[in-house]
Write an enzyme that holds these catalytic residues in place. Structure first.
Site, PDB file in Angstrom:
ATOM      1  CB  THR A 374      93.195  58.867 -85.195  1.00  0.00           C
ATOM      2  OG1 THR A 374      94.049  59.165 -84.112  1.00  0.00           O
ATOM      3  CG2 THR A 374      91.759  59.055 -84.828  1.00  0.00           C
ATOM      4  CB  THR A 392      92.747  57.496 -81.709  1.00  0.00           C
ATOM      5  OG1 THR A 392      94.122  57.747 -81.943  1.00  0.00           O
ATOM      6  CG2 THR A 392      92.393  57.925 -80.305  1.00  0.00           C
ATOM      7  CG  ASP A 416      96.354  63.050 -77.324  1.00  0.00           C
ATOM      8  OD1 ASP A 416      97.270  63.565 -77.979  1.00  0.00           O
ATOM      9  OD2 ASP A 416      95.405  62.448 -77.851  1.00  0.00           O
ATOM     10  CB  SER A 445      90.544  64.030 -77.885  1.00  0.00           C
ATOM     11  OG  SER A 445      90.460  63.548 -79.208  1.00  0.00           O
TER      12      SER A 445
HETATM   13  O1  DON Z   1      92.777  62.305 -79.672  1.00  0.00           O
HETATM   14  C1  DON Z   1      93.566  62.898 -80.390  1.00  0.00           C
HETATM   15  O2  DON Z   1      93.414  64.063 -80.709  1.00  0.00           O
HETATM   16  C2  DON Z   1      94.781  62.188 -80.950  1.00  0.00           C
HETATM   17  N1  DON Z   1      95.148  61.088 -80.084  1.00  0.00           N
HETATM   18  C3  DON Z   1      94.490  61.745 -82.346  1.00  0.00           C
HETATM   19  C4  DON Z   1      95.679  61.107 -83.018  1.00  0.00           C
HETATM   20  C5  DON Z   1      95.556  61.004 -84.471  1.00  0.00           C
HETATM   21  O3  DON Z   1      94.624  61.486 -85.072  1.00  0.00           O
HETATM   22  C6  DON Z   1      96.659  60.366 -85.214  1.00  0.00           C
HETATM   23  N2  DON Z   1      96.350  60.232 -86.589  1.00  0.00           N
HETATM   24  N3  DON Z   1      96.978  60.390 -87.540  1.00  0.00           N
END
Ligand code: DON
Length: 563
Positions: A374, A392, A416, A445
Site C-alpha cells: 500500500t 493499495t 482482505d 480495510s
Molecule cells: O486495506 C488494507 O488494509 C490492506 N489491503 C492494506 C495492505 C497494505 O497496507 C500492504 N502494505 N504494506
C-alpha cells in the site's frame, strides 16, 4: 533592452512553473521545513508530479490526483490504477471529505469461492492470480476527486503518461524488488511483463511501460470510460476469462465511488478526522486513542515498558472487536457508535493492570447489546487544503498479474475478506460473516488516512501502508507528536511496534530499545523482532509556532517536495 529582459523573465518563470525532476537523475528529499505547498509520497518522481500541478496553479486535490497516477508508473508495487483507496481531506473552506474507492467483490463472487470441496481454504487463490482481484476503484476515485481540483484531468495525467512512455531510472530498492519478484511474475503471467528482464535489474536501469502509457492515454482521452469501458475494460475481461478470473464488463461499468461521512472525534484539544468503514482504521484509531488516554499513556515515558504494555493491551482489545464486528456497512450492521463510545471503552480497558500481560486466548470482543502493499500520500497547499490518500494493491504487486495489453497490475484485495470465519488473511487478521465475501461488497480495510485539526485548521496530515499495522502506526505517530512531543522527524523514524490480538505476539522493529523488549519478555509477552513497520508520510503545521515540518519515512525511497 527592456523587451529583452521581459522575455528572459517570462522564460524563467515558465521554466520554474513546469520545473520537473530529471527522471534519470534524482535524489530523495526526506525533510521539508516551512514550505507551504508540500507533497510527501513513496517516490521522488511522484512527489514531483504533484508539485508540478501545484506550481501550475492546482491545489492539493490536483496534486493528489497527479501523484497517485505517477505512483502507478514509478512505484508499481503499490501505486496503482488496478487497486483501490481512500481519500480523507479538509478543504480550505472547512469541509471534511472521505472518498471510498475501495475495490468490490465481483457480481459472481461468493462466500466460499476460496474453499475446496471439504471447506478448507485454498489460501493462495485469494492472494495470487486473476481470481484474487476485486473490481478496481482507483480510477473512479481519481475522477471523484476531480470536482475539488482546478486543473483539467489531461494536465493531471500528463506526467504519468510521460514517465510510462519515456521511462525513468529505478532505485536500488526497486531493482532488488523486481529481481525478487521475477519468479512470481513469471508464474502468474503468460505474456512478457515490463518488470521482468533476462538479466538482473540494477539501480539506474530504465523502466519503460508502453502498454501502461497507452492505457493512461485512453483514460486521458475518454475519462472514466477509458478504463471502465471500451478497450481497457475488454482487456481486463479477456485476461480474466483466460485465467480463471471472474471480473466482467458489467462489474467494471457498475463500479461506484462512495462519498462517506468522515469519522471525526476529539482528542486532547485536537479533532481527528479519519476514514470510517469499510476501513477498520478509523474505529481502531479512535479506540486506541481513547483507551490509552483513560489509562494516562502520556505519563508513561516514550518507548518504556509501561507505555508499550498499555498500548499492546489496548490493541489486543481493538483487534478482537475488529474481527468480531467490522465489515462493509452497506452489507452488515456494525455497532460503530457503541464501539467508540466512552462508556464502552472504559469498560473494555477496565481490567488492564500494569505489569500483568493479557492473553488473546481469553480475550474476546466486547459484548454489545445492539442489533505490504500500500502507499500513502500527504499533501497541503498554501490555500489551506489538506489531503491524505492511502491507496493499495493489497500485497506488494497485488495479485502479481499484469493485464495483458494494458500493462497495469491488478490488486489481490479479495484476500482482505474473511475467506472463512477464523482463517487469518495474509496479515494474520481474522474475521467472520461480517466480512464474508458477497457480490458488490467492499472488503474490510485497515487503511487510515488521517488529518488532525487544531482550531479547525490542519495540524497533522498522516498515513502509512502496512496492512493491520496501519492504524497502530498512525496511532503511534499521533501520540508521538501530541503526547510525547517528539519532533515530526522522530515521530516518524523512531522504531514502532504492533500487536493485533491474534497472533498473540508483540512485533517490534529491529531497532526497538532492547531493555523494553527484555522487560516485556520477562513479564510474559512473546516479543518478535521483525522488519520495517510502516512508511509514514507526515506533515505537521504548527500555526502557533508558525512552522511547517514534513517528513518522508526513512524506511524507503519516500520523498517530500514542496515550495
Ligand atoms: O486495506 C488494507 O488494509 C490492506 N489491503 C492494506 C495492505 C497494505 O497496507 C500492504 N502494505 N504494506
Amino acid at each position: 533592452m527592456r523587451f529583452f529582459y521581459t522575455i528572459i523573465f517570462v522564460a524563467i518563470t515558465v521554466n520554474q512553473a513546469t520545473a520537473q525532476l530529471n527522471p534519470y537523475n534524482y535524489n530523495n528529499i526526506k525533510l521539508s521545513d516551512d514550505q507551504k505547498n508540500i507533497v510527501v509520497s513513496a517516490h521522488a518522481l511522484a512527489s514531483d508530479a504533484g508539485v508540478q500541478m501545484l506550481q501550475l496553479g492546482g491545489n492539493a486535490f490536483d496534486a493528489a490526483i497527479a501523484t497517485q497516477l505517477a505512483l502507478a508508473v514509478v512505484y508499481p508495487g503499490a501505486g496503482n490504477i488496478g487497486g483501490g483507496g481512500f481519500l480523507v481531506a479538509h478543504t480550505a473552506k472547512g469541509e471534511n471529505i472521505a472518498l471510498d474507492y475501495r475495490e468490490v467483490a465481483p457480481a459472481s463472487a461468493n462466500k466460499d469461492m476460496y474453499l475446496d470441496d471439504k471447506g478448507n481454504p485454498i489460501t493462495l487463490l485469494s492472494m495470487q492470480g486473476h481470481l484474487a482481484s476485486g473490481v478496481p476503484g482507483t480510477v473512479a476515485g481519481l475522477f471523484a476527486t476531480l470536482p475539488y481540483a482546478k486543473l483539467p484531468f489531461t494536465t493531471l495525467i500528463a506526467p504519468a503518461i510521460k514517465l510510462a512512455k519515456e521511462g525513468f531510472a529505478v532505485t536500488a530498492a526497486q531493482a532488488a524488488d523486481f529481481n525478487n519478484s521475477k519468479a512470481v511474475f513469471e508464474k502468474n503471467n503468460k505474456q512478457p511483463v515490463a518488470f521482468v528482464k533476462a538479466i538482473a535489474w540494477k539501480a539506474g536501469d530504465t523502466l519503460i511501460q508502453p502498454q501502461l502509457a497507452a492505457t493512461l492515454q485512453r483514460i486521458s482521452d475518454f475519462g472514466l470510460k477509458g478504463f471502465y469501458e471500451g478497450t481497457t475494460a475488454t482487456m481486463i475481461v479477456n485476461a480474466m476469462q483466460k485465467n480463471n478470473g471472474i471480473i466482467s464488463l458489467s462489474d467494471l461499468k457498475n463500479y461506484t465511488v462512495k462519498k462517506r461521512v468522515v469519522m471525526k472525534f476529539g482528542y486532547k484539544g485536537y479533532d481527528i478526522v479519519t476514514m470510517p468503514l469499510p476501513s477498520s482504521g478509523g474505529i481502531i484509531l479512535q479506540q486506541l486513542l481513547k483507551m490509552t488516554a483513560l489509562k494516562n499513556l502520556a505519563s508513561k515515558p516514550f518507548q518504556s515498558t509501561a507505555s508499550v504494555q498499555l498500548i499492546t493491551e489496548a490493541e489486543r482489545l481493538a483487534f478482537a472487536d475488529r474481527a468480531e464486528y467490522l465489515g462493509d456497512p452497506d452489507f452488515v450492521k456494525v455497532p460503530v457508535t457503541t464501539l467508540v463510545s466512552d462508556g464502552y471503552l472504559k469498560k473494555r480497558i477496565a481490567n488492564y493492570t500494569e505489569g500483568k500481560p493479557g492473553k488473546s486466548s481469553n480475550t474476546t470482543a466486547g459484548i454489545i447489546k445492539e442489533s505490504e502493499q500500500t502507499t500513502h500520500i500527504s499533501i497541503i497547499d498554501a490555500a489551506g487544503n489538506a489531503v491524505a490518500v492511502t491507496t493499495t494493491l493489497n500485497d506488494h504487486f497485488g495479485s502479481k498479474t499484469i493485464i495483458d495489453g494494458a500493462g497495469f497490475i491488478m490488486n489481490n484485495e479479495m484476500d482482505d475478506f474473511s475467506v472463512k470465519p477464523g482463517v487469518p488473511n495474509m496479515y494474520g487478521a481474522i474475521g467472520n460473516d461480517k466480512n464474508a465475501i458477497a457480490p458488490g461488497k467492499r472488503m474490510l480495510s485497515s487503511m487510515t488516512p488521517t488529518i488532525v485539526l487544531k482550531n479547525n485548521q490542519p495540524f497533522m496530515v498522516v498515513g502509512t501502508p502496512g496492512g493491520t499495522t496501519i492504524p497502530t502506526s498512525v496511532f503511534q505517530t499521533i501520540v508521538n507528536v501530541i503526547d510525547y512531543k517528539l519532533s515530526p522527524q522522530n515521530a516518524v523514524n523512531q522504531p514502532k511496534f504492533h500487536h493485533q490480538w491474534l497472533p498473540d505476539v508483540v512485533y517490534v522493529e529491529n531497532d526497538y530499545p532492547q531493555t523494553t523488549i527484555n522487560n516485556l519478555t520477562k513479564m510474559g509477552y512473546t516479543v518478535t523482532v521483525r522488519g520495517n513497520i510502516g512508511r509514514t508520510e507526515l506533515i505537521v503545521i504548527d500555526n502557533k509556532q508558525k512552522t511547517v515540518h514534513a517528513v518522508a519515512d526513512k524506511r524507503g525511497d519516500d520523498d517530500v517536495r514542496g515550495y
